[in-house]
Design an enzyme around this catalytic site. Structure first.
Site, PDB file in Angstrom:
ATOM      1  CB  CYS A  69      -0.996  -0.022   1.165  1.00 12.93           C
ATOM      2  SG  CYS A  69      -0.318   0.161   2.814  1.00 12.93           S
ATOM      3  CB  THR A  71       2.675   3.695   4.746  1.00 14.58           C
ATOM      4  OG1 THR A  71       1.505   2.947   5.139  1.00 14.58           O
ATOM      5  CG2 THR A  71       2.342   5.176   4.622  1.00 14.58           C
ATOM      6  CG  HIS A 102      16.661 -13.828  12.493  1.00 10.58           C
ATOM      7  ND1 HIS A 102      17.350 -12.892  13.241  1.00 10.58           N
ATOM      8  CD2 HIS A 102      17.612 -14.546  11.846  1.00 10.58           C
ATOM      9  CE1 HIS A 102      18.663 -13.050  13.055  1.00 10.58           C
ATOM     10  NE2 HIS A 102      18.842 -14.046  12.214  1.00 10.58           N
TER      11      HIS A 102
HETATM   12  C1  RB5 Z   1      -4.148   5.217   0.732  1.00  8.41           C
HETATM   13  O1  RB5 Z   1      -4.222   6.563   0.437  1.00  8.41           O
HETATM   14  C2  RB5 Z   1      -3.178   4.977   1.878  1.00  8.41           C
HETATM   15  O2  RB5 Z   1      -3.749   5.387   3.074  1.00  8.41           O
HETATM   16  C3  RB5 Z   1      -2.801   3.516   1.935  1.00  8.41           C
HETATM   17  O3  RB5 Z   1      -2.219   3.142   0.715  1.00  8.41           O
HETATM   18  C4  RB5 Z   1      -1.810   3.111   2.999  1.00  8.41           C
HETATM   19  O4  RB5 Z   1      -0.682   3.928   2.988  1.00  8.41           O
HETATM   20  C5  RB5 Z   1      -2.344   2.919   4.351  1.00  8.41           C
HETATM   21  O5  RB5 Z   1      -1.649   2.524   5.291  1.00  8.41           O
END
Ligand code: RB5
Length: 150
Positions: A69, A71, A102
């Site tokens: 995603c 992040t 690990h």
């Molecule tokens: C989407 O905008 C974003 O919130 C998602 O991809 C992710 O980073 C959430 O943790």
């Protein structure tokens, strides 16, 4: 790398990187992949894709997966709601290596807005090419529970 079946899933934040991983890693190695979506840049909700990954591993579709995603945080939290999932959010190849050796991580989580494409591809290659060390690490992984589908 020996033949592997690998699952991959992403929300819209990881859609482009998911394509790159298929093109530059999976297609260049002996890897059968199953793409659990999403299949466009249209906004979707990351928990659904973390859950899809967990369910597919539970069903035995493959033993390992990649989730992405923006992040890498949200989708890894979602997948880790399932006790048989050990999803590791990695930002470099060393982390990808160590989490296989690990933690016997069965899912690699990546943040497409956090690391470069090159680093992400390195993480995937390293994750897929590294075996669990067992030994003292097996005892610790056992303490995490949820081994039935791993
Ligand atoms: C989407 O905008 C974003 O919130 C998602 O991809 C992710 O980073 C959430 O943790």
């Amino acid at each position: 790398m020996t033949l592997k079946n690998i699952l991959i899933a992403a929300d819209h934040g990881g859609f482009e990187l998911k394509k790159d991983i298929k093109n530059f890693v999976f297609n260049n190695h002996n890897i059968n992949w199953i793409d659990l979506g999403t299949h466009s840049n249209e906004s979707v909700d990351y928990p659904e894709y973390g859950f899809k990954m967990a369910e597919a591993i539970k069903n035995g579709d493959a033993e390992q997966g990649i989730i992405i995603c923006g992040t890498g945080i949200g989708i890894s939290i979602a997948a880790n709601r399932y006790s048989h999932i050990r999803a590791a959010l990695c930002t470099n190849a060393e982390m990808a290596k160590l989490t296989r050796e690990h933690n016997n991580a069965n899912v690699l989580a990546l943040g497409a807005r956090i690391i470069s494409k090159e680093t992400a591809l390195e993480c995937v290659q390293t994750f897929l090419g590294t075996e669990f060390e067992g030994g003292r690490h097996q005892r610790r992984v056992n303490k995490l529970g949820g081994q039935s589908h791993a």
